[in-house]
Design a protein around this motif. Sequence first.
Motif, PDB file in Angstrom:
ATOM      1  N   ASP A 264     -45.954   7.854   7.791  1.00 14.32           N
ATOM      2  CA  ASP A 264     -44.515   8.098   7.664  1.00 14.32           C
ATOM      3  C   ASP A 264     -44.212   9.598   7.664  1.00 14.32           C
ATOM      4  N   LEU A 265     -45.044  10.359   6.955  1.00 14.90           N
ATOM      5  CA  LEU A 265     -44.887  11.814   6.894  1.00 14.90           C
ATOM      6  C   LEU A 265     -45.059  12.429   8.278  1.00 14.90           C
ATOM      7  N   ALA A 266     -46.106  11.993   8.994  1.00 16.15           N
ATOM      8  CA  ALA A 266     -46.363  12.508  10.344  1.00 16.15           C
ATOM      9  C   ALA A 266     -45.228  12.129  11.294  1.00 16.15           C
ATOM     10  N   ALA A 267     -44.682  10.929  11.156  1.00 15.10           N
ATOM     11  CA  ALA A 267     -43.572  10.504  12.007  1.00 15.10           C
ATOM     12  C   ALA A 267     -42.335  11.362  11.760  1.00 15.10           C
ATOM     13  N   LEU A 268     -42.081  11.689  10.495  1.00 15.46           N
ATOM     14  CA  LEU A 268     -40.969  12.593  10.177  1.00 15.46           C
ATOM     15  C   LEU A 268     -41.168  13.949  10.825  1.00 15.46           C
ATOM     16  N   ASP A 269     -42.411  14.431  10.791  1.00 18.46           N
ATOM     17  CA  ASP A 269     -42.717  15.718  11.398  1.00 18.46           C
ATOM     18  C   ASP A 269     -42.491  15.665  12.910  1.00 18.46           C
ATOM     19  N   HIS A 270     -42.989  14.624  13.560  1.00 18.13           N
ATOM     20  CA  HIS A 270     -42.827  14.490  15.013  1.00 18.13           C
ATOM     21  C   HIS A 270     -41.363  14.364  15.412  1.00 18.13           C
ATOM     22  N   ALA A 271     -40.568  13.763  14.544  1.00 12.76           N
ATOM     23  CA  ALA A 271     -39.139  13.603  14.829  1.00 12.76           C
ATOM     24  C   ALA A 271     -38.343  14.867  14.512  1.00 12.76           C
ATOM     25  N   GLY A 272     -39.012  15.888  13.963  1.00  7.28           N
ATOM     26  CA  GLY A 272     -38.335  17.137  13.641  1.00  7.28           C
ATOM     27  C   GLY A 272     -37.529  17.086  12.352  1.00  7.28           C
ATOM     28  N   LYS A 273     -37.767  16.077  11.507  1.00  7.68           N
ATOM     29  CA  LYS A 273     -36.988  15.906  10.294  1.00  7.68           C
ATOM     30  C   LYS A 273     -37.688  16.419   9.035  1.00  7.68           C
ATOM     31  N   LEU A 274     -38.992  16.631   9.106  1.00 10.68           N
ATOM     32  CA  LEU A 274     -39.738  17.050   7.906  1.00 10.68           C
ATOM     33  C   LEU A 274     -39.335  18.460   7.463  1.00 10.68           C
TER      34      LEU A 274
ATOM     35  N   ASP B  76     -38.844  15.692  -3.585  1.00  5.95           N
ATOM     36  CA  ASP B  76     -37.889  15.537  -4.680  1.00  5.95           C
ATOM     37  C   ASP B  76     -37.885  14.057  -5.063  1.00  5.95           C
ATOM     38  N   GLU B  77     -36.756  13.392  -5.021  1.00  4.41           N
ATOM     39  CA  GLU B  77     -36.700  11.976  -5.406  1.00  4.41           C
ATOM     40  C   GLU B  77     -36.737  11.028  -4.205  1.00  4.41           C
ATOM     41  N   LEU B  78     -36.883  11.572  -2.998  1.00 10.35           N
ATOM     42  CA  LEU B  78     -36.914  10.759  -1.788  1.00 10.35           C
ATOM     43  C   LEU B  78     -38.337  10.267  -1.522  1.00 10.35           C
ATOM     44  N   HIS B  79     -38.510   8.954  -1.487  1.00 16.08           N
ATOM     45  CA  HIS B  79     -39.816   8.390  -1.144  1.00 16.08           C
ATOM     46  C   HIS B  79     -39.989   8.466   0.368  1.00 16.08           C
ATOM     47  N   VAL B  80     -40.930   9.288   0.792  1.00 17.50           N
ATOM     48  CA  VAL B  80     -41.206   9.485   2.212  1.00 17.50           C
ATOM     49  C   VAL B  80     -42.098   8.368   2.734  1.00 17.50           C
TER      50      VAL B  80
ATOM     51  N   GLN C 134     -52.959  18.515   4.071  1.00 15.86           N
ATOM     52  CA  GLN C 134     -53.104  19.555   5.092  1.00 15.86           C
ATOM     53  C   GLN C 134     -51.805  19.765   5.868  1.00 15.86           C
ATOM     54  N   LEU C 135     -51.139  18.679   6.221  1.00 16.19           N
ATOM     55  CA  LEU C 135     -49.867  18.788   6.944  1.00 16.19           C
ATOM     56  C   LEU C 135     -48.823  19.504   6.090  1.00 16.19           C
ATOM     57  N   LEU C 136     -48.734  19.127   4.830  1.00 15.20           N
ATOM     58  CA  LEU C 136     -47.758  19.766   3.942  1.00 15.20           C
ATOM     59  C   LEU C 136     -48.068  21.252   3.760  1.00 15.20           C
ATOM     60  N   LEU C 137     -49.348  21.597   3.638  1.00 20.29           N
ATOM     61  CA  LEU C 137     -49.722  23.010   3.503  1.00 20.29           C
ATOM     62  C   LEU C 137     -49.362  23.794   4.765  1.00 20.29           C
ATOM     63  N   ARG C 138     -49.590  23.194   5.940  1.00 18.09           N
ATOM     64  CA  ARG C 138     -49.208  23.853   7.200  1.00 18.09           C
ATOM     65  C   ARG C 138     -47.701  24.063   7.278  1.00 18.09           C
ATOM     66  N   LYS C 139     -46.941  23.200   6.630  1.00 20.34           N
ATOM     67  CA  LYS C 139     -45.485  23.308   6.627  1.00 20.34           C
ATOM     68  C   LYS C 139     -44.977  24.274   5.560  1.00 20.34           C
TER      69      LYS C 139
ATOM     70  N   GLY D 185     -43.216   0.092  -4.276  1.00 21.58           N
ATOM     71  CA  GLY D 185     -43.405  -1.236  -3.697  1.00 21.58           C
ATOM     72  C   GLY D 185     -44.622  -1.309  -2.805  1.00 21.58           C
ATOM     73  N   ARG D 186     -45.460  -0.286  -2.841  1.00 20.80           N
ATOM     74  CA  ARG D 186     -46.658  -0.222  -1.996  1.00 20.80           C
ATOM     75  C   ARG D 186     -47.902  -0.064  -2.861  1.00 20.80           C
ATOM     76  N   ARG D 187     -49.043  -0.478  -2.290  1.00 18.84           N
ATOM     77  CA  ARG D 187     -50.306  -0.439  -3.031  1.00 18.84           C
ATOM     78  C   ARG D 187     -51.251   0.668  -2.560  1.00 18.84           C
ATOM     79  N   THR D 188     -51.002   1.233  -1.389  1.00 19.97           N
ATOM     80  CA  THR D 188     -51.944   2.167  -0.793  1.00 19.97           C
ATOM     81  C   THR D 188     -51.545   3.617  -1.051  1.00 19.97           C
ATOM     82  N   VAL D 189     -52.531   4.496  -0.998  1.00 19.64           N
ATOM     83  CA  VAL D 189     -52.296   5.933  -1.108  1.00 19.64           C
ATOM     84  C   VAL D 189     -52.537   6.556   0.257  1.00 19.64           C
ATOM     85  N   PRO D 190     -51.904   7.666   0.531  1.00 22.14           N
ATOM     86  CA  PRO D 190     -50.986   8.396  -0.329  1.00 22.14           C
ATOM     87  C   PRO D 190     -49.595   7.767  -0.323  1.00 22.14           C
TER      88      PRO D 190
END
Length: 85
Positions: free
Chosen positions: A69-79, A60-64, A20-25, A50-55
């Motif tokens: 983590d995605l929401a934190a990037l958005d709040h920081a204005g970096k997403l 691209d090739e950057l592991h977010v 939902q966040l990605l679609l809003r973006k 190196g992680r077991r949980t989803v999502p």
Amino acid sequence: MPVVTMYSTAICPFCIRAEQLLLRKGVSQINKIRVDLEPERREEMMTRTGRRTVPQIYIDELHVGGFDDLAALDHAGKLDTLLQS
């Protein structure tokens, strides 16, 4: 627009929130890899991230990371910057 890939399952609430966040973006297409339907892909995900949980989300090739983590990037204005590259 960069390619967004997300390892997910059908009933994961954090996967749904990430989508939902990605679609809003403005992300119109997410390459979803369903580890509940393809269990061998979970091993791939764990090796890649190196992680077991989803999502687990890639822009691209950057592991977010996961939804938090995605929401934190958005709040920081970096997403937005990552999605426009």
